[in-house]
Design a protein around this motif. Structure first.
Motif, PDB file in Angstrom:
ATOM      1  N   SER A 209     -30.474  -4.817 -13.808  1.00 34.28           N
ATOM      2  CA  SER A 209     -31.852  -5.180 -14.119  1.00 34.28           C
ATOM      3  C   SER A 209     -32.400  -4.223 -15.172  1.00 34.28           C
ATOM      4  O   SER A 209     -31.846  -3.147 -15.415  1.00 34.28           O
ATOM      5  N   GLU A 210     -33.511  -4.591 -15.814  1.00 27.90           N
ATOM      6  CA  GLU A 210     -34.122  -3.736 -16.822  1.00 27.90           C
ATOM      7  C   GLU A 210     -34.518  -2.387 -16.230  1.00 27.90           C
ATOM      8  O   GLU A 210     -34.497  -1.363 -16.918  1.00 27.90           O
ATOM      9  N   GLU A 211     -34.859  -2.369 -14.960  1.00 32.72           N
ATOM     10  CA  GLU A 211     -35.275  -1.135 -14.290  1.00 32.72           C
ATOM     11  C   GLU A 211     -34.136  -0.120 -14.210  1.00 32.72           C
ATOM     12  O   GLU A 211     -34.370   1.097 -14.203  1.00 32.72           O
ATOM     13  N   LEU A 212     -32.903  -0.594 -14.160  1.00 28.01           N
ATOM     14  CA  LEU A 212     -31.772   0.308 -13.955  1.00 28.01           C
ATOM     15  C   LEU A 212     -31.439   1.132 -15.199  1.00 28.01           C
ATOM     16  O   LEU A 212     -30.906   2.234 -15.072  1.00 28.01           O
ATOM     17  N   PHE A 213     -31.729   0.628 -16.382  1.00 29.53           N
ATOM     18  CA  PHE A 213     -31.339   1.332 -17.600  1.00 29.53           C
ATOM     19  C   PHE A 213     -32.028   2.694 -17.747  1.00 29.53           C
ATOM     20  O   PHE A 213     -31.351   3.695 -18.000  1.00 29.53           O
ATOM     21  N   PRO A 214     -33.362   2.785 -17.594  1.00 30.74           N
ATOM     22  CA  PRO A 214     -33.978   4.124 -17.682  1.00 30.74           C
ATOM     23  C   PRO A 214     -33.544   5.047 -16.544  1.00 30.74           C
ATOM     24  O   PRO A 214     -33.415   6.255 -16.746  1.00 30.74           O
ATOM     25  N   LEU A 215     -33.302   4.501 -15.364  1.00 32.66           N
ATOM     26  CA  LEU A 215     -32.824   5.326 -14.257  1.00 32.66           C
ATOM     27  C   LEU A 215     -31.440   5.889 -14.569  1.00 32.66           C
ATOM     28  O   LEU A 215     -31.170   7.076 -14.342  1.00 32.66           O
ATOM     29  N   SER A 216     -30.577   5.042 -15.114  1.00 36.13           N
ATOM     30  CA  SER A 216     -29.241   5.489 -15.480  1.00 36.13           C
ATOM     31  C   SER A 216     -29.296   6.557 -16.578  1.00 36.13           C
ATOM     32  O   SER A 216     -28.570   7.557 -16.535  1.00 36.13           O
ATOM     33  N   GLY A 217     -30.164   6.329 -17.543  1.00 41.81           N
ATOM     34  CA  GLY A 217     -30.313   7.302 -18.621  1.00 41.81           C
ATOM     35  C   GLY A 217     -30.804   8.645 -18.116  1.00 41.81           C
ATOM     36  O   GLY A 217     -30.310   9.704 -18.531  1.00 41.81           O
ATOM     37  N   ARG A 218     -31.772   8.605 -17.205  1.00 41.86           N
ATOM     38  CA  ARG A 218     -32.299   9.846 -16.632  1.00 41.86           C
ATOM     39  C   ARG A 218     -31.233  10.560 -15.810  1.00 41.86           C
ATOM     40  O   ARG A 218     -31.096  11.792 -15.905  1.00 41.86           O
ATOM     41  N   ALA A 219     -30.474   9.824 -15.025  1.00 38.58           N
ATOM     42  CA  ALA A 219     -29.406  10.430 -14.224  1.00 38.58           C
ATOM     43  C   ALA A 219     -28.375  11.102 -15.123  1.00 38.58           C
ATOM     44  O   ALA A 219     -27.908  12.214 -14.837  1.00 38.58           O
ATOM     45  N   SER A 220     -28.026  10.455 -16.228  1.00 34.92           N
ATOM     46  CA  SER A 220     -27.051  11.024 -17.159  1.00 34.92           C
ATOM     47  C   SER A 220     -27.587  12.298 -17.807  1.00 34.92           C
ATOM     48  O   SER A 220     -26.867  13.295 -17.951  1.00 34.92           O
ATOM     49  N   GLU A 221     -28.851  12.274 -18.224  1.00 33.21           N
ATOM     50  CA  GLU A 221     -29.466  13.457 -18.830  1.00 33.21           C
ATOM     51  C   GLU A 221     -29.436  14.638 -17.871  1.00 33.21           C
ATOM     52  O   GLU A 221     -29.130  15.773 -18.266  1.00 33.21           O
ATOM     53  N   LEU A 222     -29.755  14.379 -16.620  1.00 35.54           N
ATOM     54  CA  LEU A 222     -29.791  15.449 -15.630  1.00 35.54           C
ATOM     55  C   LEU A 222     -28.395  15.994 -15.347  1.00 35.54           C
ATOM     56  O   LEU A 222     -28.207  17.202 -15.186  1.00 35.54           O
TER      57      LEU A 222
END
Length: 212
Positions: free
Chosen positions: A116-129
């Protein structure tokens, strides 16, 4: 200020939702191709109750992965907020991600549904962290500099693949092998007593007994 207690109907709906999510995780990490009816059966709720909350299997998978990413983010942010011993902060991150078991979702569900569109920013944030947790540990001189973020990600997946015995034994063994891996990751290398007993021959042999 405390929040007002939920009404009986809302409380039941919340309980049902938790049962559905727990069941969905168990069902789909065992068999990503399982039908959504298997989730309702395991949760002990009617299929109509499940569909009222999650209109499709894809919506349920999106929710599971979103929750997994949020938990990953929470663990990572907690590690970065730890200003104490750098190794202990990194070790707490590793243990927290193993306990969150988000890697089981990656192993089984990656590529099986449309994010879903919601998952992309969450995935990006998880990767950054993940990158920042890794960078800080290397900069502090406590993590081998030749170990990459991708190495750690695959290490999590290897540990998540350990499924031997009941639930308690699974967690015991996962932390045993995490401790073994951590000794190799640390600078200088550590040699501590491993937690939990090693697998017994009969435990390994039991995997070959047909399931009834």
């Amino acid at each position: 200020m405390t929040s007002a207690p939920m009404s009986g109907r809302k409380a039941q709906a919340a309980r049902n939702d938790e049962l559905i999510l727990q069941a969905a995780r168990a069902v789909f990490t065992a068999d990503p191709g399982a039908p959504i009816a298997a989730v309702a059966e395991r949760a002990g709720v009617g299929i109509s109750a499940l569909y009222r909350r999650y209109p499709s299997k894809e919506a349920l998978l999106q929710k599971l992965c979103g929750d997994g990413l949020r938990l990953y983010i929470e663990v990572s942010e907690r590690a970065l907020a730890d200003d104490g011993d750098p190794w202990e902060a990194f070790a707490g991150y590793l243990r927290g991600i193993v306990d969150a078991d988000s890697s089981s979702l990656t192993i089984k569900l990656a590529g099986t549904f449309t994010p879903s569109e919601e998952l992309f920013p969450l995935s990006g944030r998880a990767s950054e962290l993940a990158v920042e947790v890794h960078r800080r540990a290397v900069a502090a001189g406590v993590l081998r500099p030749d170990v990459t973020v991708a190495d750690i990600a695959l290490l999590f997946e290897q540990i998540a693949s350990i499924k031997l015995g009941g639930e308690e034994r699974v967690w015991e063994l996962r932390h045993r092998y995490l401790a073994l891996a951590m000794d190799a990751l640390r600078v200088p290398p550590a040699h501590r007593e491993l937690p939990g007993p090693a697998p017994r021959d009969e435990e390994l042999a039991a995997r070959w007994v047909p399931r009834t």
